[in-house]
Scaffold this active site. Structure first.
Site, short mmCIF file in Angstrom:
data_model
loop_
_atom_site.label_atom_id
_atom_site.label_comp_id
_atom_site.label_asym_id
_atom_site.label_seq_id
_atom_site.Cartn_x
_atom_site.Cartn_y
_atom_site.Cartn_z
CB CYS A 95 -5.02 -0.42 4.73
SG CYS A 95 -4.62 0.18 6.42
CE LYS A 111 -8.63 1.49 3.14
NZ LYS A 111 -7.45 2.03 3.99
CD GLU A 140 -2.31 1.45 2.71
OE1 GLU A 140 -3.08 2.26 3.03
OE2 GLU A 140 -2.02 0.76 3.65
#
Length: 447
Positions: free
Chosen positions: A375, A323, A267
């Site tokens: 994440c 995301k 990430e």
């Protein structure tokens, strides 16, 4: 009266001890049997309590469990700008308090519903009410389902239920097992105790049988993969003059022989708007592709005045996953009047990100469809499972450098393993600091 007072104090202390014990069921300690002991103790405590006393003892249990278990949240405060420190401290304290209070609410509901019920019905209510509370934690305050009981049982026979009912369903069976253990130890009558132990044994045997069943197909095209574990300092990587240095270092590691089919960077491995480094990176990506290697990298992109945390195929801005589930106060600032009255939020781009659309097409590498997560959103299997059906490989990238000296990296790996087990698909779990791993479809870490 003195005896009753001493008994109440004893149950209060037992609630605290049971809460602390539950922490050790999860990574990095991996002692799941303590969860059964802890929940058995909590069931016995609540069975000897009025609804209000159960609420109090549930609060004590939650204070010990989440107070100890979530202490790592506050490790980020040392690197926060002083103007933002009060707001973030209040937000984190509120999050921990919300988790602490939930067992108290569950205790009140459980005891109220269990009055004049049979012991077995009481056990079912115990497991159901707690599981309902865990479900609430998946969406309340944007969701924070950390320390869901099922995660601690990834390496036990009960994990065989996970592919069929998910971690939330597995959590129900963990609570059921804890209640049955309590009945087996001090249930009313020998017949009841034997029945409880028989049910507990059946639960573990059923999980064992289910765990040996094959219900998914292997990946159609085997891939040789390489995960780049950056080990970058969390603050330095966001400095503009370090971006090109980082790209060059990661490219060098990606080009080491033998060349894999896929290289995965973590990430925000390119901690900059991808369009800003496109010309430099595009030629390098083409060189990798000519040698038979595809690249997946984490970066940011700005579109229509909005910024996104994303995972890209090569350097192509259009081939991306955006995301969807962002971190409050980390990637976006919730619109909370009380907090906004305390002063301006810091002018940091990462605190003004936008969520990606709920439905996005799967990325493909070498013809293999990938289900992506970034994440924090890997905590939310219910949001990711819609991609699992058509995917053959899960890809998860993260950066836990803020928490590298805490329990979080190992707990993040434990959660990633559960996602692989639930989906029946292998997972590539790439981090900057933390633990990178290749996880097999049964949730086992292969490397």
């Amino acid at each position: 009266m003195d005896r009753m007072k001493k008994n109440n104090i004893g149950l209060d202390i037992l609630a605290l001890l049971a809460g602390v014990a539950l922490v050790f069921a999860f990574a990095p300690f991996h002692l799941p049997w303590l969860a059964l002991v802890s929940f058995a103790a909590l069931f016995l405590i609540w069975s000897r309590s009025t609804p209000l006393r159960a609420a109090w003892r549930g609060f004590l249990f939650g204070s010990a469990f989440y107070g100890v278990g979530l202490h790592w949240l506050f490790s980020t405060l040392g690197g926060v700008d002083e103007s933002f420190l009060p707001i973030l401290t209040i937000a984190m304290t509120g999050l921990v308090l919300a988790n602490i209070c939930l067992p108290g609410v569950c205790g009140y509901i459980h005891v109220s519903l269990s009055r004049q019920r049979s012991p077995l019905i009481s056990v079912l209510l115990f497991a159901s009410v707690w599981t309902l509370g865990e479900w609430v934690r998946t969406w309340w305050m944007t969701g924070f389902p950390h320390y869901m009981a099922g995660y601690g049982f990834i390496d036990t026979p009960l994990a065989g239920f996970a592919p069929y009912i998910g971690v939330l369903g597995l959590t129900f069976f963990v609570l059921l097992a804890g209640g049955l253990l309590a009945l087996g130890l001090i249930g009313p009558g020998k017949k009841m105790r034997l029945s409880a132990f028989a049910a507990l044994l059946s639960l573990f045997l059923s999980g064992t049988v289910l765990g040996h069943l094959e219900w998914t197909q292997p990946i159609s095209q085997p891939l040789e993969v390489r995960l780049i574990h950056g080990n970058q300092d969390g603050e330095r990587k966001f400095r503009r003059y370090k971006v090109i240095d980082t790209i060059e270092r990661y490219l060098a590691m990606s080009q080491i022989e033998p060349r894999p089919d896929l290289v995965l960077w973590h990430e925000s491995s390119v901690a900059y708007d991808l369009k800003g480094v496109y010309r430099f990176l595009d030629a390098q990506v083409d060189s990798l592709r000519e040698a038979g290697t595809e690249l997946l990298l984490g970066s940011y992109i700005e579109r229509d005045g909005k910024s996104y945390n994303a995972l890209f195929v090569g350097a192509e801005p259009k081939l991306r996953y955006l995301k969807r589930h962002l971190i409050p106060f980390g990637e976006f600032t919730p619109d909370i009047p009380f907090l906004s009255d305390m002063g301006d939020m810091p002018n940091v781009a990462m605190d003004a990100l936008t969520s990606g659309p709920s439905e996005q097409g799967l990325l493909r590498v070498k013809g293999v469809p990938l289900a992506s997560s970034i994440c924090f959103e890997n905590h939310f299997g219910n949001e990711l499972r819609y991609d699992w059906k058509d995917a053959q490989l899960l890809v998860h990238v993260s950066d836990v450098s803020w928490f590298e000296e805490t329990w979080l990296p190992e707990q993040s790996l434990q959660i990633a393993r559960m996602r692989a087990l639930e989906s029946g698909k292998p997972m590539l779990h790439a981090t900057n600091k933390g633990i990178s791993a290749i996880i097999d479809p049964r949730g086992g870490r292969t490397r």
